[in-house]
Design an enzyme around this catalytic site. Structure first.
Site, mmCIF file in Angstrom:
data_model
loop_
_atom_site.group_PDB
_atom_site.id
_atom_site.type_symbol
_atom_site.label_atom_id
_atom_site.label_comp_id
_atom_site.label_asym_id
_atom_site.label_seq_id
_atom_site.Cartn_x
_atom_site.Cartn_y
_atom_site.Cartn_z
ATOM 1 N N LYS A 42 35.616 51.590 29.068
ATOM 2 C CA LYS A 42 36.962 51.593 28.553
ATOM 3 C C LYS A 42 37.600 50.216 28.620
ATOM 4 C CE LYS A 42 37.997 55.041 31.541
ATOM 5 N NZ LYS A 42 38.801 55.996 32.311
ATOM 6 N N GLY A 43 37.025 49.352 29.450
ATOM 7 C CA GLY A 43 37.667 48.071 29.734
ATOM 8 C C GLY A 43 37.978 47.221 28.518
ATOM 9 N N GLU A 96 32.849 42.906 24.576
ATOM 10 C CA GLU A 96 32.873 43.317 25.985
ATOM 11 C C GLU A 96 34.083 42.711 26.675
ATOM 12 O OE1 GLU A 96 32.340 45.049 28.414
ATOM 13 O OE2 GLU A 96 30.262 45.285 29.006
ATOM 14 N N ASP A 97 34.515 43.364 27.722
ATOM 15 C CA ASP A 97 35.630 42.800 28.496
ATOM 16 C C ASP A 97 35.126 41.703 29.416
ATOM 17 O OD1 ASP A 97 34.208 44.612 30.060
ATOM 18 O OD2 ASP A 97 35.956 45.671 30.815
ATOM 19 N N ASP A 100 29.585 40.359 33.796
ATOM 20 C CA ASP A 100 29.600 40.130 35.245
ATOM 21 C C ASP A 100 28.155 40.035 35.738
ATOM 22 O OD1 ASP A 100 30.997 39.968 37.761
ATOM 23 O OD2 ASP A 100 30.606 42.086 38.109
ATOM 24 N N PHE A 151 37.443 39.031 41.811
ATOM 25 C CA PHE A 151 37.646 40.305 41.137
ATOM 26 C C PHE A 151 38.938 40.243 40.340
ATOM 27 C CE2 PHE A 151 38.661 44.782 40.620
ATOM 28 C CZ PHE A 151 37.438 45.240 40.143
ATOM 29 N N ARG A 164 45.014 48.264 34.126
ATOM 30 C CA ARG A 164 44.487 47.976 32.789
ATOM 31 C C ARG A 164 45.587 47.503 31.837
ATOM 32 N NH1 ARG A 164 39.149 49.827 32.307
ATOM 33 N NH2 ARG A 164 38.630 51.749 33.385
HETATM 34 P P1 IMP Z 1 28.363 44.159 34.747
HETATM 35 O O1 IMP Z 1 28.346 43.895 36.224
HETATM 36 O O2 IMP Z 1 28.232 42.893 33.961
HETATM 37 O O3 IMP Z 1 27.395 45.200 34.374
HETATM 38 O O4 IMP Z 1 29.814 44.700 34.428
HETATM 39 C C1 IMP Z 1 30.047 46.065 34.354
HETATM 40 C C2 IMP Z 1 31.476 46.398 34.180
HETATM 41 O O5 IMP Z 1 32.105 46.232 35.437
HETATM 42 C C3 IMP Z 1 32.306 45.528 33.238
HETATM 43 O O6 IMP Z 1 32.198 45.897 31.902
HETATM 44 C C4 IMP Z 1 33.687 45.792 33.785
HETATM 45 O O7 IMP Z 1 34.212 46.983 33.241
HETATM 46 C C5 IMP Z 1 33.432 45.938 35.264
HETATM 47 N N1 IMP Z 1 33.743 44.703 35.995
HETATM 48 C C6 IMP Z 1 32.933 43.687 36.316
HETATM 49 N N2 IMP Z 1 33.600 42.709 36.962
HETATM 50 C C7 IMP Z 1 34.876 43.135 37.040
HETATM 51 C C8 IMP Z 1 36.082 42.571 37.573
HETATM 52 O O8 IMP Z 1 36.146 41.439 38.109
HETATM 53 N N3 IMP Z 1 37.195 43.328 37.448
HETATM 54 C C9 IMP Z 1 37.208 44.558 36.859
HETATM 55 N N4 IMP Z 1 36.123 45.111 36.325
HETATM 56 C C10 IMP Z 1 34.969 44.411 36.427
HETATM 57 MG MG MG Z 2 33.358 47.194 30.615
#
Ligand code: IMP
Ligand code: MG
Length: 178
Positions: A42-43, A96-97, A100, A151, A164
């Protein structure tokens, strides 16, 4: 809500200006390609809504919802809601938002490539390269902002489903999640 924020990392104005730039680049890239713009819920919703309006070329919208993210560590991956379009032979742009650890994008990309799109590119609002999982070799084609290993919340990003709706990207006070 504002009291829980330690600092603003990317302001509303900075986001707006960067989206306008990305809009120009993406509109050039996707002129005459009628891409399917895929949002990973949803981000991404806030970024998606602004980004899609900065595109000046025809495109279609579609969404995927994968897993849930609880707390400050990424969790396991599952498809909760799949695309509603057949992407075979189509140009696909993933929005993508945040990139990470990269595990969710890696999962999404593998899943979409199985369906043989004509092309598949990634535009992420935020990139947090210091957190990248060593097994993830994927790179984003467009990055809005590179952020430090903190974060972040706001502009679609949550902590336990909160924050959000903040119009900027900010860092939460550590006591809010410890
Ligand atoms: P990934 O770790 O790249 O797989 O990220 C997975 C999901 O974790 C992202 O699409 C975000 O929704 C969430 N996420 C990762 N880092 C953050 C952060 O710093 N704040 C909030 N959500 C995060
Ligand atoms: Mg996301």
């Amino acid at each position: 809500m504002l009291n829980d924020i330690e600092k603003v990392l990317v302001s509303e104005e900075e986001i707006k200006a960067r989206i306008a730039q990305l809009g120009e680049e993406l509109s050039k890239e996707y002129a005459d390609k009628n891409p399917i713009v895929v949002g990973v819920l949803k981000g991404v919703v806030v970024f998606y809504a602004d980004m899609i309006r900065a595109l000046t070329v025809p495109c279609q919208m579609d969404f995927m919802w994968i897993s849930s993210y609880k707390g400050t560590q990424s969790s396991g991956m599952e498809i909760r809601q799949d695309l509603s379009n057949d992407i075979k032979g189509r140009h696909v742009l993933i929005l993508e938002d945040i990139f990470d650890t990269g595990r969710s994008l890696d999962f999404t990309v593998k899943h979409l490539l199985e369906r043989k799109p004509a092309s598949l590119k990634i535009c992420t609002l935020l990139d947090k390269p210091e957190r990248r999982d060593p097994s993830v070799t994927l790179e984003a084609d467009w990055v809005g902002f590179t952020v430090p290993n903190e974060f972040v919340v706001g502009y679609g990003l949550d902590f336990n489903e909160h924050y959000r709706n903040l119009p900027f990207v900010g860092v939460l006070k550590p006591e809010m999640y410890s």
